[in-house]
Design a protein around this motif. Structure first.
Motif, PDB file in Angstrom:
ATOM      1  N   ARG A 278      11.001 -69.711 -60.766  1.00 42.64           N
ATOM      2  CA  ARG A 278      11.811 -69.453 -59.322  1.00 42.64           C
ATOM      3  C   ARG A 278      10.856 -70.143 -57.963  1.00 42.64           C
ATOM      4  O   ARG A 278      11.674 -70.015 -56.866  1.00 42.64           O
ATOM      5  CB  ARG A 278      10.369 -68.159 -59.124  1.00 42.64           C
ATOM      6  CG  ARG A 278      11.139 -67.228 -58.046  1.00 42.64           C
ATOM      7  CD  ARG A 278      10.415 -65.610 -57.858  1.00 42.64           C
ATOM      8  NE  ARG A 278      10.059 -64.949 -56.531  1.00 42.64           N
ATOM      9  CZ  ARG A 278      10.704 -64.069 -56.120  1.00 42.64           C
ATOM     10  NH1 ARG A 278      11.774 -64.346 -56.770  1.00 42.64           N
ATOM     11  NH2 ARG A 278      10.502 -63.739 -54.999  1.00 42.64           N
ATOM     12  N   VAL A 279      11.187 -71.202 -58.281  1.00 43.74           N
ATOM     13  CA  VAL A 279      10.003 -72.005 -57.487  1.00 43.74           C
ATOM     14  C   VAL A 279      11.097 -73.585 -57.357  1.00 43.74           C
ATOM     15  O   VAL A 279      10.782 -73.844 -58.394  1.00 43.74           O
ATOM     16  CB  VAL A 279       8.298 -72.658 -57.348  1.00 43.74           C
ATOM     17  CG1 VAL A 279       7.876 -73.096 -56.012  1.00 43.74           C
ATOM     18  CG2 VAL A 279       7.368 -70.949 -56.960  1.00 43.74           C
ATOM     19  N   GLY A 280      11.688 -73.348 -56.223  1.00 42.61           N
ATOM     20  CA  GLY A 280      12.583 -75.155 -56.268  1.00 42.61           C
ATOM     21  C   GLY A 280      11.378 -76.449 -57.032  1.00 42.61           C
ATOM     22  O   GLY A 280      12.120 -77.368 -57.913  1.00 42.61           O
ATOM     23  N   ARG A 281      10.315 -76.486 -56.748  1.00 40.35           N
ATOM     24  CA  ARG A 281       9.434 -77.517 -57.052  1.00 40.35           C
ATOM     25  C   ARG A 281       9.757 -77.466 -58.139  1.00 40.35           C
ATOM     26  O   ARG A 281       9.769 -78.663 -58.898  1.00 40.35           O
ATOM     27  CB  ARG A 281       8.571 -77.638 -56.205  1.00 40.35           C
ATOM     28  CG  ARG A 281       7.510 -78.475 -56.845  1.00 40.35           C
ATOM     29  CD  ARG A 281       5.787 -78.432 -56.636  1.00 40.35           C
ATOM     30  NE  ARG A 281       4.966 -78.735 -56.788  1.00 40.35           N
ATOM     31  CZ  ARG A 281       3.650 -78.824 -56.809  1.00 40.35           C
ATOM     32  NH1 ARG A 281       3.446 -77.691 -56.754  1.00 40.35           N
ATOM     33  NH2 ARG A 281       2.587 -79.975 -56.878  1.00 40.35           N
ATOM     34  N   ARG A 283      11.842 -76.405 -60.567  1.00 41.11           N
ATOM     35  CA  ARG A 283      13.336 -76.196 -61.127  1.00 41.11           C
ATOM     36  C   ARG A 283      13.295 -78.080 -60.267  1.00 41.11           C
ATOM     37  O   ARG A 283      14.361 -78.895 -61.186  1.00 41.11           O
ATOM     38  CB  ARG A 283      14.515 -75.507 -59.968  1.00 41.11           C
ATOM     39  CG  ARG A 283      14.352 -74.621 -60.033  1.00 41.11           C
ATOM     40  CD  ARG A 283      15.365 -73.061 -59.865  1.00 41.11           C
ATOM     41  NE  ARG A 283      15.973 -73.481 -58.888  1.00 41.11           N
ATOM     42  CZ  ARG A 283      15.399 -72.247 -58.213  1.00 41.11           C
ATOM     43  NH1 ARG A 283      14.235 -71.831 -57.866  1.00 41.11           N
ATOM     44  NH2 ARG A 283      15.826 -72.705 -56.778  1.00 41.11           N
ATOM     45  N   GLN A 284      13.210 -78.276 -59.323  1.00 40.15           N
ATOM     46  CA  GLN A 284      13.173 -80.214 -59.164  1.00 40.15           C
ATOM     47  C   GLN A 284      12.907 -80.641 -60.729  1.00 40.15           C
ATOM     48  O   GLN A 284      13.258 -81.678 -60.837  1.00 40.15           O
ATOM     49  CB  GLN A 284      12.862 -80.049 -57.935  1.00 40.15           C
ATOM     50  CG  GLN A 284      13.415 -81.643 -57.139  1.00 40.15           C
ATOM     51  CD  GLN A 284      13.251 -81.176 -55.819  1.00 40.15           C
ATOM     52  OE1 GLN A 284      12.463 -80.818 -55.694  1.00 40.15           O
ATOM     53  NE2 GLN A 284      14.178 -82.210 -55.149  1.00 40.15           N
ATOM     54  N   ARG A 287      14.466 -79.820 -64.171  1.00 40.46           N
ATOM     55  CA  ARG A 287      15.465 -80.554 -64.209  1.00 40.46           C
ATOM     56  C   ARG A 287      16.883 -79.827 -65.481  1.00 40.46           C
ATOM     57  O   ARG A 287      17.688 -80.627 -66.414  1.00 40.46           O
ATOM     58  CB  ARG A 287      15.778 -82.162 -64.111  1.00 40.46           C
ATOM     59  CG  ARG A 287      15.447 -82.951 -63.809  1.00 40.46           C
ATOM     60  CD  ARG A 287      16.423 -83.351 -62.638  1.00 40.46           C
ATOM     61  NE  ARG A 287      15.902 -83.064 -61.014  1.00 40.46           N
ATOM     62  CZ  ARG A 287      16.686 -83.888 -59.874  1.00 40.46           C
ATOM     63  NH1 ARG A 287      17.779 -83.765 -59.843  1.00 40.46           N
ATOM     64  NH2 ARG A 287      15.824 -84.272 -58.870  1.00 40.46           N
TER      65      ARG A 287
END
Lengths: 345, 206
Positions: A278-281, A283-284, A287
């Protein structure tokens, strides 16, 4: 309902102590999800961080027995207790109640001299076609998990995420591309397969689903329990000559970079199903081509709602954001809430 | 804006071995020249300016969600990105998951640009509508654009490769004209970038 305003509870002896071995009930002579071998182990569910080998005697919810044996071996001494049935252990009366986390997952209710404590294990409140729903168990003291105990975590309906998985897979399939979806082998994979079942049966297109050995070895326990899973085939270590192009492959994250990858060709996309995405960090850092926010744990609103609905006046928080959730329950909801470390023996 | 958000997801989160120039070129092939011009400006580091101070947005979100400041700080430690963190928190007061807006990127920016001139009450009223209606990804982007915190970047090389895949010389000139038109209209609110040099070397960069 017992009410305590004394933080040290001199007249309210603890029914559970937090020890190095895990949760221990001295009045009942048992542990809950012990981290080491003990005499009597009550197992809330079959995930490996809760069900560990070596104990002399195991008890779990009846729906969990097959999975616990799958994980700990057929020779363990295991008693399977139906949800809601009370047994006596030492001076306590104990029962298992559905936790809605995975098939057979359970909360443990302990009653002693008129007082009731409930240890939640892992749980969720959202609909899940692959297991029984969470049961609210009224209690004096509630020990809650808090894996996702921050207000940034709120889940969409899993059916909506499953629809996104299906659309992603079918878009890839139309281009001859394989969709490789990572998710935990026990619980997450079966929940996704159960959510995909009606979509696969109603829709048209390439509907071949393959699963890894570790997923397939657990699927039959779900089917035996009457859970409808989407049809799938094994793509295991010993499977050869299978053309998986355009299919959906469900495997645990540990298989990334394994031999499985070499047998699906170069044209594939990866996805990961997890609440952490849920958190972009996150997902970043991870990958993947696609992220699907699906969790088998309670989100923030569900944690608050559950604590409220149990009616507990005293709450202990474990498995995650212990300090944060305890502080919020105390400061904003007026409860006597503390991190589990304060139950240390 | 849905396609722009899809592009952002691809650029920021997909595996490192993905062909980002091709993804960007594919996006360029199907979007309007206004959207492409804005996309290139944003991805090369331009901001719309601080149309709404972050501290004001935080204050309104915490008041609406009734969450204490210390809990916001705990969340921010996990999320790291304040605009995204505030979007995640407004999800708590959203009646449903929200929907993707049908507005294009350039239309959204036209809506957002005058935000600074609005009264505080009008700003808050509009934010409440967005909080209840927009999808999480879209709201995060709106928060980032409003507060000057948009931080998705692609390399100059990626943009150059994408432009060479998607445009011939005439096309580049047309795109450069769009970029300059936007900048001229906005005056100082969009800082200088090197974009003009990439899109049309004959046009001076200042």
């Amino acid at each position: 309902m017992h009410e305590s305003t004394d933080r040290h509870m001199p007249h309210d002896p603890k029914l559970i102590a937090f020890t190095r071995t895990g949760l221990h009930c001295p009045q009942g002579g048992f542990h809950i999800d012990p981290s080491r071998a003990v005499d009597i182990a009550l197992i809330t569910h079959a995930h490996s961080d809760h069900a560990r080998p070596g104990s002399k005697r195991y008890l779990c919810a009846q729906d969990s027995a097959g999975l616990v044996r799958e994980r700990l071996g057929p020779s363990i001494k295991l008693e399977a207790i139906p949800y809601g049935q009370t047994i006596e252990l030492g001076a306590t009366r104990v029962s298992f109640h559905s936790a809605g986390h995975i098939l057979g997952s359970a909360q443990v209710r302990i009653e002693h001299e008129g007082r009731v404590w409930v240890a939640s294990g892992d749980y969720k409140r959202d609909f899940d076609p692959s297991c029984a729903p969470f049961e609210v168990v009224p209690c004096d003291t509630f020990i809650t998990e808090a894996t996702f105990g921050l207000p940034i975590y709120r889940w969409r309906a899993c059916a909506d995420e499953a629809r996104d998985i299906y659309d992603w897979w079918q878009t890839n399939a139309r281009q001859g591309r394989t969709s490789l979806l990572y998710g935990y082998a026990l619980g997450k994979a079966q929940r996704i397969l159960a959510e995909l079942a009606p979509l696969v049966e109603e829709g048209e297109g390439d509907h071949r689903i393959f699963v890894s050995d570790s997923v397939e070895s657990l699927n039959h326990h779900y089917r035996e329990a009457g859970i409808r899973l989407a049809a799938c085939e094994l793509l295991g270590r010993d499977t050869h000559g299978v053309n998986a192009r355009g299919s959906l492959i469900i495997a645990p994250p540990g298989l990334a970079g394994s031999g499985l990858m070499s047998r699906i060709g170069s044209d594939f996309e990866t996805g990961f199903a997890s609440g952490w995405m849920r958190v972009g960090r996150t997902r970043q850092g991870r990958r993947y081509d696609r992220s699907f926010v699906i969790s088998d744990h309670a989100d923030w609103p569900s944690l608050l709602r559950t604590v409220r609905e149990t009616g507990a006046r005293q709450v202990f928080v474990m498995h995650g954001e212990n300090d944060t959730l305890a502080r919020y329950l105390s400061g904003s909801m007026g409860l006597d809430a503390r991190p589990i470390e304060e139950l240390r023996a | 804006m849905k396609r722009f958000i899809g592009l952002l997801e691809r650029l920021q989160f997909s595996p490192f071995n993905r062909d980002l120039p091709s993804d960007l070129a594919e996006y360029m092939a199907s979007e309007s020249s206004d959207d492409i011009a804005w996309t290139l400006l944003l991805l090369s580091g331009s901001q719309l300016g601080e149309l709404l101070p972050l501290r004001q947005l935080r204050q309104w979100v915490l008041a609406e969600t009734q969450l204490p400041e210390w809990l916001y700080q705990e969340c921010l430690e996990r999320v790291q990105n304040p605009a995204e963190c505030l979007s995640l928190l407004t999800d708590l007061i959203k009646p449903s998951a929200g929907t993707e807006s049908s507005l294009a990127l350039n239309e959204w920016i036209e809506v957002i640009l005058p935000f600074r001139q609005w009264t505080a009450q009008n700003q808050l009223n509009q934010l409440k509508i967005w909080w209840s209606a927009l999808s999480l990804a879209e709201l995060t982007l709106v928060h980032q654009l409003l507060t000057g915190q948009f931080n998705a970047r692609v390399s100059k090389r990626t943009i150059e490769l994408a432009l060479s895949k998607a445009y011939d010389d005439e096309g580049r000139k047309g795109l450069a004209a769009r970029v300059l038109a936007i900048r001229t209209r906005l005056g100082e609110s969009v800082p200088m970038t090197q974009l003009e040099l990439w899109t049309c070397p004959k046009i001076p960069s200042s």
